[in-house]
Design a protein around this motif. Sequence first.
Motif, PDB file in Angstrom:
ATOM      1  N   ILE A   1      35.735  38.964  26.547  1.00  0.00           N
ATOM      2  CA  ILE A   1      35.446  37.581  26.671  1.00  0.00           C
ATOM      3  C   ILE A   1      36.829  36.946  26.574  1.00  0.00           C
ATOM      4  CG2 ILE A   1      34.421  35.412  25.651  1.00  0.00           C
ATOM      5  CD1 ILE A   1      32.027  37.462  24.836  1.00  0.00           C
ATOM      6  N   VAL A   2      37.585  37.168  25.533  1.00  0.00           N
ATOM      7  CA  VAL A   2      38.994  36.686  25.480  1.00  0.00           C
ATOM      8  C   VAL A   2      39.702  36.730  26.541  1.00  0.00           C
ATOM      9  CG1 VAL A   2      40.956  36.468  24.171  1.00  0.00           C
ATOM     10  CG2 VAL A   2      38.925  36.652  23.158  1.00  0.00           C
ATOM     11  N   THR A   3      39.931  38.178  27.123  1.00  0.00           N
ATOM     12  CA  THR A   3      40.597  38.393  28.363  1.00  0.00           C
ATOM     13  C   THR A   3      39.938  37.607  29.308  1.00  0.00           C
ATOM     14  OG1 THR A   3      40.673  40.855  27.253  1.00  0.00           O
ATOM     15  CG2 THR A   3      41.347  40.353  29.748  1.00  0.00           C
ATOM     16  N   GLY A   4      38.842  37.742  29.653  1.00  0.00           N
ATOM     17  CA  GLY A   4      38.222  36.816  30.919  1.00  0.00           C
ATOM     18  C   GLY A   4      38.507  35.447  30.813  1.00  0.00           C
ATOM     19  N   TYR A   5      38.478  34.824  29.777  1.00  0.00           N
ATOM     20  CA  TYR A   5      38.831  33.356  29.443  1.00  0.00           C
ATOM     21  C   TYR A   5      40.571  33.044  29.875  1.00  0.00           C
ATOM     22  CZ  TYR A   5      40.264  28.860  27.252  1.00  0.00           C
ATOM     23  OH  TYR A   5      40.873  27.718  27.049  1.00  0.00           O
ATOM     24  N   LEU A   6      41.073  33.959  29.270  1.00  0.00           N
ATOM     25  CA  LEU A   6      42.690  33.866  29.764  1.00  0.00           C
ATOM     26  C   LEU A   6      42.906  34.049  31.047  1.00  0.00           C
ATOM     27  CD1 LEU A   6      44.044  35.883  26.494  1.00  0.00           C
ATOM     28  CD2 LEU A   6      44.003  33.128  26.602  1.00  0.00           C
ATOM     29  N   LEU A   7      42.325  34.874  31.553  1.00  0.00           N
ATOM     30  CA  LEU A   7      42.592  35.462  33.040  1.00  0.00           C
ATOM     31  C   LEU A   7      41.588  34.636  33.963  1.00  0.00           C
ATOM     32  CD1 LEU A   7      43.419  39.141  32.560  1.00  0.00           C
ATOM     33  CD2 LEU A   7      45.008  37.171  32.547  1.00  0.00           C
ATOM     34  N   ALA A   8      40.848  33.715  33.495  1.00  0.00           N
ATOM     35  CA  ALA A   8      39.604  33.027  34.681  1.00  0.00           C
ATOM     36  C   ALA A   8      40.407  32.700  35.611  1.00  0.00           C
ATOM     37  CB  ALA A   8      39.117  31.792  33.797  1.00  0.00           C
ATOM     38  N   ALA A   9      41.790  31.981  35.669  1.00  0.00           N
ATOM     39  CA  ALA A   9      42.046  31.373  36.919  1.00  0.00           C
ATOM     40  C   ALA A   9      42.957  32.473  37.639  1.00  0.00           C
ATOM     41  CB  ALA A   9      43.350  30.478  36.373  1.00  0.00           C
ATOM     42  N   GLN A  10      43.345  33.741  37.358  1.00  0.00           N
ATOM     43  CA  GLN A  10      43.927  34.687  38.080  1.00  0.00           C
ATOM     44  C   GLN A  10      42.924  35.727  38.593  1.00  0.00           C
ATOM     45  OE1 GLN A  10      45.441  33.745  34.807  1.00  0.00           O
ATOM     46  NE2 GLN A  10      46.696  32.277  35.882  1.00  0.00           N
ATOM     47  N   VAL A  11      41.929  35.720  38.149  1.00  0.00           N
ATOM     48  CA  VAL A  11      41.071  37.015  38.118  1.00  0.00           C
ATOM     49  C   VAL A  11      39.885  36.469  39.274  1.00  0.00           C
ATOM     50  CG1 VAL A  11      39.186  38.552  37.756  1.00  0.00           C
ATOM     51  CG2 VAL A  11      41.208  37.893  36.115  1.00  0.00           C
ATOM     52  N   SER A  12      39.539  37.213  40.536  1.00  0.00           N
ATOM     53  CA  SER A  12      38.647  36.824  41.503  1.00  0.00           C
ATOM     54  C   SER A  12      37.333  37.170  41.097  1.00  0.00           C
ATOM     55  CB  SER A  12      39.188  37.557  42.904  1.00  0.00           C
ATOM     56  OG  SER A  12      38.067  37.435  43.871  1.00  0.00           O
ATOM     57  N   ASP A  13      36.506  36.074  41.224  1.00  0.00           N
ATOM     58  CA  ASP A  13      35.181  36.638  40.834  1.00  0.00           C
ATOM     59  C   ASP A  13      34.607  37.784  41.899  1.00  0.00           C
ATOM     60  OD1 ASP A  13      35.042  34.758  39.168  1.00  0.00           O
ATOM     61  OD2 ASP A  13      33.677  33.753  39.653  1.00  0.00           O
ATOM     62  N   ALA A  14      35.145  37.594  43.020  1.00  0.00           N
ATOM     63  CA  ALA A  14      34.673  38.288  44.055  1.00  0.00           C
ATOM     64  C   ALA A  14      35.044  39.995  43.990  1.00  0.00           C
ATOM     65  CB  ALA A  14      35.223  38.020  45.684  1.00  0.00           C
ATOM     66  N   ALA A  15      36.169  39.944  43.443  1.00  0.00           N
ATOM     67  CA  ALA A  15      36.742  41.291  43.154  1.00  0.00           C
ATOM     68  C   ALA A  15      35.944  42.139  42.104  1.00  0.00           C
ATOM     69  CB  ALA A  15      38.255  41.144  43.045  1.00  0.00           C
ATOM     70  N   VAL A  16      35.675  41.039  41.017  1.00  0.00           N
ATOM     71  CA  VAL A  16      34.980  41.780  39.769  1.00  0.00           C
ATOM     72  C   VAL A  16      33.279  42.118  40.385  1.00  0.00           C
ATOM     73  CG1 VAL A  16      34.090  41.045  37.500  1.00  0.00           C
ATOM     74  CG2 VAL A  16      36.029  40.385  38.346  1.00  0.00           C
ATOM     75  N   LYS A  17      32.954  41.318  41.060  1.00  0.00           N
ATOM     76  CA  LYS A  17      31.344  41.476  41.692  1.00  0.00           C
ATOM     77  C   LYS A  17      31.255  42.754  42.305  1.00  0.00           C
ATOM     78  CE  LYS A  17      29.675  36.823  41.530  1.00  0.00           C
ATOM     79  NZ  LYS A  17      28.980  35.729  42.166  1.00  0.00           N
ATOM     80  N   LEU A  18      32.256  43.048  43.280  1.00  0.00           N
ATOM     81  CA  LEU A  18      32.406  44.004  44.081  1.00  0.00           C
ATOM     82  C   LEU A  18      32.513  45.397  43.390  1.00  0.00           C
ATOM     83  CD1 LEU A  18      32.269  44.791  47.255  1.00  0.00           C
ATOM     84  CD2 LEU A  18      34.898  44.691  47.243  1.00  0.00           C
ATOM     85  N   ALA A  19      33.574  45.271  42.435  1.00  0.00           N
ATOM     86  CA  ALA A  19      33.524  46.796  41.632  1.00  0.00           C
ATOM     87  C   ALA A  19      32.425  46.929  40.645  1.00  0.00           C
ATOM     88  CB  ALA A  19      35.049  46.386  40.543  1.00  0.00           C
ATOM     89  N   VAL A  20      32.022  45.854  40.203  1.00  0.00           N
ATOM     90  CA  VAL A  20      30.764  45.944  39.281  1.00  0.00           C
ATOM     91  C   VAL A  20      29.523  46.336  40.267  1.00  0.00           C
ATOM     92  CG1 VAL A  20      28.933  44.837  37.780  1.00  0.00           C
ATOM     93  CG2 VAL A  20      31.449  44.394  37.475  1.00  0.00           C
ATOM     94  N   GLY A  21      29.311  45.974  41.415  1.00  0.00           N
ATOM     95  CA  GLY A  21      28.373  46.407  42.190  1.00  0.00           C
ATOM     96  C   GLY A  21      28.590  47.790  42.697  1.00  0.00           C
ATOM     97  N   VAL A  22      29.552  48.319  43.050  1.00  0.00           N
ATOM     98  CA  VAL A  22      29.793  49.624  43.733  1.00  0.00           C
ATOM     99  C   VAL A  22      29.580  50.810  42.288  1.00  0.00           C
ATOM    100  CG1 VAL A  22      31.718  51.474  44.153  1.00  0.00           C
ATOM    101  CG2 VAL A  22      31.411  49.083  45.437  1.00  0.00           C
ATOM    102  N   ILE A  23      30.214  50.302  41.094  1.00  0.00           N
ATOM    103  CA  ILE A  23      29.765  51.355  39.908  1.00  0.00           C
ATOM    104  C   ILE A  23      28.342  51.047  39.711  1.00  0.00           C
ATOM    105  CG2 ILE A  23      30.422  51.312  37.540  1.00  0.00           C
ATOM    106  CD1 ILE A  23      33.020  50.180  38.217  1.00  0.00           C
TER     107      ILE A  23
END
Length: 252
Positions: free
Chosen positions: A84-106
């Motif tokens: 959660i802390v990592t997600g908060y700190l990187l919220a502006a740098q991390v693409s929601d689309a990339a996370v969703k795509l990776a989680v979906g494939v896995i």
Amino acid sequence: MITDPLFYAAAVPAVILLGLAKGGFSGLGALSLPLMALVVSPVQAAAITLPILIVQDVVSVWAYRHTWDRRNVVIMLLGAISGIVTGYLLAAQVSDAAVKLAVGVISVAFAVRRMIVERRATPPKPAPADVPRGIFWGWVTGFTSMVAHAGGPPFQIYVMPQRLPRDIFVGTGAILFALINWIKVPPYLALGQFTAENMTTAGALFPVAIASTWAGVLLVRRVSGQAFYTAVYVLLILVGAKLIYDGALAYL
């Protein structure tokens, strides 16, 4: 408070799906935010949803207060906090689309593989709740919950191979995500998302949230353990496919 009828036409079904997921049909909640995001911004949808989740957590935690696995919760929570802390700190740098795509494939790959493996003549023995994998998948659960609101699939990937009894599996998720949702409150406050409009709108949806969660609890307890796990695998595939679709669509 939001007064647009179109918003509630999307929000009420979304909250019902959240309630059924909190009641035990893991995965359905991932379909809620996309529904609400059709009528409000994704950020506002997430801010309205969090208080609703916390209210639903009260119902699910009460219903499963005697059936949960303490070891799994402790192990995964250690990883989830840092996620959660990592997600908060990187919220502006991390693409929601990339996370969703990776989680979906896995998620799809995991569910399909488990369904094939468990239909063999000699299915594998239940996996233990080990610390290294638990902390890793706990971190992924916390991170994806904070960044893309997709914490359910990583939790399932870690816990489902343990073949816990149905109620313990559901109860473990109920306790873990109740704690995660409270931990997410300070970051949401820091992001300025708990406005008067969002909070009063969430409050108007509380009755639907509570009723749908109790409905989920009652429905899950009518399903046998084996049928429940099969249903969760199928839901995981469907939710994973939806995450892949959302992620790919954002890129395209």
